[in-house]
Design a protein around this motif. Structure first.
Motif, PDB file in Angstrom:
ATOM      1  N   GLY A 196       8.447   6.192  -7.362  1.00 55.37           N
ATOM      2  CA  GLY A 196       8.593   5.001  -7.409  1.00 55.37           C
ATOM      3  C   GLY A 196       9.830   4.187  -7.659  1.00 55.37           C
ATOM      4  O   GLY A 196       9.869   2.956  -7.383  1.00 55.37           O
ATOM      5  N   ASN A 204       4.580  19.658  -3.181  1.00 59.49           N
ATOM      6  CA  ASN A 204       4.282  18.172  -3.887  1.00 59.49           C
ATOM      7  C   ASN A 204       5.555  17.921  -4.239  1.00 59.49           C
ATOM      8  O   ASN A 204       6.043  16.668  -4.330  1.00 59.49           O
ATOM      9  CB  ASN A 204       3.260  18.446  -5.122  1.00 59.49           C
ATOM     10  N   ASP A 230       0.811  -1.352  -0.013  1.00 62.05           N
ATOM     11  CA  ASP A 230      -0.059  -0.061   0.183  1.00 62.05           C
ATOM     12  C   ASP A 230       0.784   1.462  -0.002  1.00 62.05           C
ATOM     13  O   ASP A 230       0.573   2.255  -0.665  1.00 62.05           O
ATOM     14  CB  ASP A 230      -0.926   0.195   1.284  1.00 62.05           C
ATOM     15  N   ARG A 252      -0.242   4.742   5.836  1.00 65.45           N
ATOM     16  CA  ARG A 252      -0.879   5.766   4.549  1.00 65.45           C
ATOM     17  C   ARG A 252      -1.406   7.021   5.283  1.00 65.45           C
ATOM     18  O   ARG A 252      -1.331   8.242   4.586  1.00 65.45           O
ATOM     19  CB  ARG A 252      -1.843   4.924   3.741  1.00 65.45           C
ATOM     20  N   ASP A 272      -0.339  10.969   4.080  1.00 59.98           N
ATOM     21  CA  ASP A 272      -1.326  11.855   3.621  1.00 59.98           C
ATOM     22  C   ASP A 272      -1.050  13.059   4.491  1.00 59.98           C
ATOM     23  O   ASP A 272      -1.215  14.003   3.937  1.00 59.98           O
ATOM     24  CB  ASP A 272      -2.676  11.262   3.789  1.00 59.98           C
ATOM     25  N   GLY A 295       4.461   5.735  -5.597  1.00 55.79           N
ATOM     26  CA  GLY A 295       4.500   5.747  -6.694  1.00 55.79           C
ATOM     27  C   GLY A 295       3.377   6.936  -7.191  1.00 55.79           C
ATOM     28  O   GLY A 295       3.635   7.464  -8.464  1.00 55.79           O
ATOM     29  N   GLU A 296       2.400   7.119  -6.579  1.00 57.77           N
ATOM     30  CA  GLU A 296       1.287   7.984  -7.049  1.00 57.77           C
ATOM     31  C   GLU A 296       1.791   9.392  -6.857  1.00 57.77           C
ATOM     32  O   GLU A 296       1.525  10.241  -7.345  1.00 57.77           O
ATOM     33  CB  GLU A 296       0.126   7.835  -5.793  1.00 57.77           C
ATOM     34  N   GLN A 297       2.838   9.592  -5.991  1.00 56.79           N
ATOM     35  CA  GLN A 297       3.621  10.836  -5.516  1.00 56.79           C
ATOM     36  C   GLN A 297       4.742  11.208  -6.730  1.00 56.79           C
ATOM     37  O   GLN A 297       5.470  12.091  -6.574  1.00 56.79           O
ATOM     38  CB  GLN A 297       3.976  11.029  -4.211  1.00 56.79           C
ATOM     39  N   GLY A 298       4.947  10.126  -7.485  1.00 51.69           N
ATOM     40  CA  GLY A 298       6.331  10.170  -8.124  1.00 51.69           C
ATOM     41  C   GLY A 298       7.258   9.563  -7.851  1.00 51.69           C
ATOM     42  O   GLY A 298       8.585  10.125  -8.226  1.00 51.69           O
ATOM     43  N   GLU A 350       4.081   1.585  -1.061  1.00 52.86           N
ATOM     44  CA  GLU A 350       4.690   1.576  -2.335  1.00 52.86           C
ATOM     45  C   GLU A 350       3.726   2.362  -3.353  1.00 52.86           C
ATOM     46  O   GLU A 350       4.314   3.101  -4.257  1.00 52.86           O
ATOM     47  CB  GLU A 350       4.963   0.133  -2.707  1.00 52.86           C
ATOM     48  N   ASP A 351       2.557   1.879  -3.402  1.00 56.52           N
ATOM     49  CA  ASP A 351       1.406   2.547  -4.337  1.00 56.52           C
ATOM     50  C   ASP A 351       1.284   3.921  -3.978  1.00 56.52           C
ATOM     51  O   ASP A 351       1.456   4.838  -4.843  1.00 56.52           O
ATOM     52  CB  ASP A 351       0.318   1.765  -4.069  1.00 56.52           C
ATOM     53  N   TRP A 352       1.424   4.407  -2.822  1.00 60.21           N
ATOM     54  CA  TRP A 352       1.207   5.914  -2.133  1.00 60.21           C
ATOM     55  C   TRP A 352       2.437   6.473  -2.870  1.00 60.21           C
ATOM     56  O   TRP A 352       2.373   8.023  -3.526  1.00 60.21           O
ATOM     57  CB  TRP A 352       1.225   5.720  -0.806  1.00 60.21           C
TER      58      TRP A 352
END
Length: 612
Positions: free
Chosen positions: A239, A268, A228, A256, A260, A234-237, A230-232
């Motif tokens: 990865g 960002n 989870d 998570r 957040d 990746g979503e923030q660029g 890792e996905d977060w």
């Protein structure tokens, strides 16, 4: 006829009427052994005693899974008699060192011999007493060494994990510090502002203040959380190294929701770098915690060992019983943690006591070790302390949930050499040593009650050794009950002022005591050997700790008493005509018993042999 002539020269048969001796010879069995061949083994039922006619035999006893050489027997010696007299299993194994020939006599013949010949009974009594004292002395020393080895192994096991953690943590700290500094430099390169830096630092402090639950996660749940995060990332660029950062974050307790929150407070363009710094900083601090915890654990064990042994402290001092019990539990932790739940019920008002602290810890070790063995390493151990006798004594009760001690053998548990363990796993001296330390050394009491599921050893100790000694009456000559107890518990006597002149008491009396089975160690700076033993220049030079220091000299008594205190000798006995009240007071103050102006040999005849 050759057997008849040989037996006549053996002290056991010397005064036996010729007819009786002839009957013994008619039914005596001739036994031949080759070198290395075993006559009988420890634990076997005894069916005969033997007189060595030729060759040499060694007597060995299994102790802590190894053999202890107790004695070497020569032609004319009797062996195997104790098993017949006590109607008990063999106490040791006997085997031939060289080709040997023996004469075996049955139990019935031995009983006839003792009935018909008083001199044989006396000779056998002296033989048995002397052997018991010698065997017990050797095995006591071996028991202490075995106990020391067990504790050393347990401590090594306990020290291994924290030492390994410190070593591993120290190696990883350098790598972790470099990674942390790199993450911090990355934040600076991206133009982090002070508010963002302060926010990330606050998150580090807040996460570290939480209860640590990450180590309790199920492997599947941990894997899900890492995926989870890792996905977060990746979503923030971020990865590229998410696979490396995510496990660090989960291991530090980051969720998570935490990330957040970081995303709302950090720009960002810097949020991935902030998350990376958060992971590296928390990982570095976790490694530092691991090193500190390992070092603290090592320090705790070292302190416990020092408290247990009372290293660099006086032998007699004010002792905190709770501290001694806790130190013993730490020393035995490797054995306890396999499945023993320890329950402490300590009194809050327990007074400190005057005692030999390290010796009391031997008592706790022996009782607790036996309790764990009785429970087969699984069960509950309860240690309860209370103030007793109106605050003049303390009571320690150690209770285990094992199967209990059968009533038939309960009265024997404190007897020397009595053990329910198989040969090689126990000498039967642990509780005997404990009894002597509690009763003879500290004037206390030790008892046992038992039923299935509950065996309780209770130790009662006086708060003050001086108060405990008060009932002894006349300080020069204690009551006969005390003298008898001293004489029957004594095994080794150091004779200070032993004389080389056969016609003086300092020579004659030690020989009489030696004939009664005591081991007599002469202390005489002008002799190399006396009474068949090596002579020593002073008491300090004697390598063993005697049970009694017997004084035949009137000068330097204070110095001898101080040496006896340093060597932890239980009793100072001044021969008839010798009185030194000041030295006696000093000895009693240190917890020693004192007998003055009394002949030890005559006292033995009067109170032990009951001869006028």
């Amino acid at each position: 006829m050759a057997v008849f002539d040989f037996l006549r020269k053996v002290s056991l048969f010397a005064d036996l009427p010729e007819g009786d001796l002839a009957r013994v010879c008619e039914v005596a069995e001739e036994v031949r052994l080759g070198a290395g061949e075993t006559l009988f083994r420890e634990g076997e039922i005894g069916i005969a005693a033997y007189i060595i006619r030729s060759g040499e035999l060694e007597v060995v006893k299994a102790s802590d899974r190894r053999e202890v050489l107790l004695a070497i027997r020569h032609p004319g010696d009797v062996i195997g008699e104790m098993s017949l007299l006590e109607e008990s299993p063999r106490m040791a194994t006997v085997r031939a060192r060289s080709e040997s020939m023996l004469i075996g006599i049955s139990q019935a013949q031995l009983e006839m011999l003792l009935e018909r010949s008083p001199s044989a009974a006396r000779a056998l009594l002296h033989t048995v007493v002397g052997r018991l004292r010698g065997t017990e002395s050797r095995l006591r020393q071996n028991e202490k060494m075995a106990q020391l080895g067990t504790m050393a192994a347990g401590l090594a096991h306990e020290l291994n994990n924290p030492a390994a953690a410190v070593s591993r943590g120290a190696q990883l700290l350098a790598e972790g510090d470099a990674a942390r500094l790199a993450a911090e430099a990355d934040l600076d390169r991206l133009g982090v502002i002070e508010a963002e830096r302060a926010f990330v630092a606050a998150r580090v402090a807040e996460v570290r203040a939480r209860p640590r639950t990450a180590s309790d996660l199920h492997p599947v749940e941990r894997s899900d959380r890492e995926s989870d995060l890792e996905d977060w990332l990746g979503e923030q660029g971020g990865g590229g190294d998410a696979w490396e950062i995510a496990p660090l974050l989960v291991g530090s307790g980051i969720t998570r929701a935490d990330l957040d929150t970081v995303a709302t407070a950090v720009a960002n363009t810097r949020v991935v770098a902030a998350a990376r710094y958060l992971a590296r900083q928390l990982g570095f601090l976790a490694l530092l915690d691991e090193v500190q915890e390992g070092a603290a654990r090592i320090s705790e064990l070292v302190k416990a060992l020092k408290r247990y042994t009372y290293l660099d402290q006086a032998p007699v001092q004010e002792v905190d019983v709770h501290e001694g019990l806790d130190s013993t539990l730490v020393i035995l932790r490797a054995k306890l943690k396999k499945g023993v739940h320890v329950k402490r019920e300590y009194a809050t008002d327990l007074p400190r006591i005057t005692a030999y602290g390290s010796e009391l810890n031997q008592v706790w070790t022996n009782i607790i070790d036996n309790a764990v063995d009785a429970m087969s390493g699984q069960g509950e151990l309860t240690i309860k302390t209370t103030a007793a006798d109106g605050g003049r004594a303390v009571e320690v009760q150690i209770v285990d949930s094992g199967p209990g001690i059968p009533e038939a053998i309960r009265d024997k548990v404190f007897d020397p050499f009595f053990t329910t363990k198989p040969p090689g796993q126990g000498t039967g001296l642990g509780l005997d040593i404990s009894y002597n330390i509690v009763v003879n050394r500290h004037r206390g009491e030790i008892s046992v009650t038992s039923r299935p599921g509950r065996t309780a050893f209770t130790v009662l100790l006086p708060v003050s050794q001086a108060a405990a000694a008060a009932p002894l009456g006349n300080p020069a000559r204690p009551p006969d009950a005390i003298l008898r107890r001293i004489l029957e518990s004594t095994r080794i006597i150091a004779v200070v002022g032993a004389s080389t002149k056969p016609d003086v008491p300092g020579h004659r009396i030690p020989l009489e005591l030696q004939a009664r089975g005591y081991r007599v160690i002469p202390v005489n700076p002008n002799a190399e050997q006396l009474f068949g033993e090596k002579a020593y220049p002073d008491l300090e030079a004697v390598p063993e700790t005697p049970d009694v220091v017997l004084l035949f000299r009137r000068d330097g008594i204070a110095e001898v008493v101080e040496a006896a205190i340093r060597k932890h000798v239980p009793v100072v006995w001044m021969q008839e005509g010798i009185v030194d009240d000041a030295a006696a007071a000093r000895a009693r103050e240190a917890g020693l018993e004192v007998v003055m102006d009394t002949c030890m040999s005559m006292t033995y005849k009067r109170v032990v042999e009951k001869r006028p």
